[in-house]
Write an enzyme that holds these catalytic residues in place. Structure first.
Site, PDB file in Angstrom:
ATOM      1  N   CYS A  45      93.779  75.742  72.696  1.00  0.00           N
ATOM      2  CA  CYS A  45      92.663  75.061  71.853  1.00  0.00           C
ATOM      3  C   CYS A  45      92.919  75.012  70.523  1.00  0.00           C
ATOM      4  O   CYS A  45      92.946  73.898  70.065  1.00  0.00           O
ATOM      5  CB  CYS A  45      91.595  75.725  72.159  1.00  0.00           C
ATOM      6  SG  CYS A  45      90.038  75.182  71.507  1.00  0.00           S
TER       7      CYS A  45
ATOM      8  N   GLU B  21      92.031  70.571  77.916  1.00  0.00           N
ATOM      9  CA  GLU B  21      91.596  69.933  76.495  1.00  0.00           C
ATOM     10  C   GLU B  21      91.647  68.585  76.769  1.00  0.00           C
ATOM     11  O   GLU B  21      90.636  68.052  76.265  1.00  0.00           O
ATOM     12  CB  GLU B  21      92.685  70.508  75.757  1.00  0.00           C
ATOM     13  CG  GLU B  21      92.590  71.716  74.710  1.00  0.00           C
ATOM     14  CD  GLU B  21      91.397  72.015  74.202  1.00  0.00           C
ATOM     15  OE1 GLU B  21      91.190  70.966  73.338  1.00  0.00           O
ATOM     16  OE2 GLU B  21      90.719  73.098  74.197  1.00  0.00           O
TER      17      GLU B  21
END
EC number: 3.5.99.2
Length: 217
Positions: free
Chosen positions: A135, A207
């Site tokens: 992330c 993501e």
């Protein structure tokens, strides 16, 4: 080769897809519709609250005081520094506290955080470090890439986002996570490293799904 570099090399394809995604490119070029970004900010606010809980598992799983303190500091950084980027846009977009409190995470959002928490619960401190890494690292790479677009950093609305995630302060947080994972995996077996790669690639894929979820809103 350090484990972080091995993971980085294996994530290049999916990260490339993230960088080229129209939502991300819309931020860089200043063309993204504000309602899509507004939806993203609300969802990412919810995400960060759960993301901080994964770091809390790092405190639980840590074997020494120094690492416990580092994970504790990381939680504070998420809730105070990274959240400040969101709070800026919450004000700009006039998102109310009631909206945030009543908002529900999308399936993609909830699946992502549930996956990280599950891997953190059943794994060791190494799995926690791997679960949270993609992330921050991918955001840094994305923001650095977008900062190369002419006038992107100066954009009146989206420039703040790019500056925040390409800043030296954010890079320092990512570097801490990278260095921690490398230090934890010095004696890891090939099988253990492959498990960490699976977690890293899966979270990288999440993501992409998160960007796409926001764009399709």
């Amino acid at each position: 080769m350090q484990v972080s570099q091995y993971l980085y090399q294996n994530a290049q394809s999916i990260w490339g897809d993230c960088i080229s995604h129209p939502f991300v490119q819309g931020i860089g070029r200043g063309t993204l519709e504000r309602d899509k970004f507004r939806f993203y900010i609300i969802q990412d606010y919810l995400f960060l609250l759960e993301y901080a809980k994964v770091f809390a598992l790092g405190v639980v799983k840590a074997c020494d005081e120094a690492v416990m303190r580092e994970f504790s500091n990381a939680i504070q950084d998420i809730l105070n520094n990274e959240m400040s980027i969101h709070n800026h846009y919450i004000r700009e977009l006039q998102i109310t506290q009631k909206e945030l409190q009543n908002a529900c995470p999308t399936l993609a959002n909830k699946s992502y955080t549930s996956y990280m928490l599950a891997e953190g619960f059943k794994g060791s401190i190494k799995e926690v470090a791997a679960a949270v890494l993609s992330c921050g690292w991918s955001y840094l790479v994305i923001a650095q890439n977008l900062s190369q677009i002419p006038n992107a950093l100066e954009h009146a609305f989206y420039g703040h986002w790019i500056k925040g995630y390409s800043s030296k302060e954010f890079q320092a947080c990512v570097n801490w996570n990278i260095n921690l994972l490398d230090s934890l995996t010095l004696a890891s077996s090939k099988q253990e490293i492959e498990k960490l790669k699976e977690i890293f690639i899966t979270t990288s894929e999440y993501e992409y799904l998160f960007w796409d979820m926001a764009y399709q809103s």
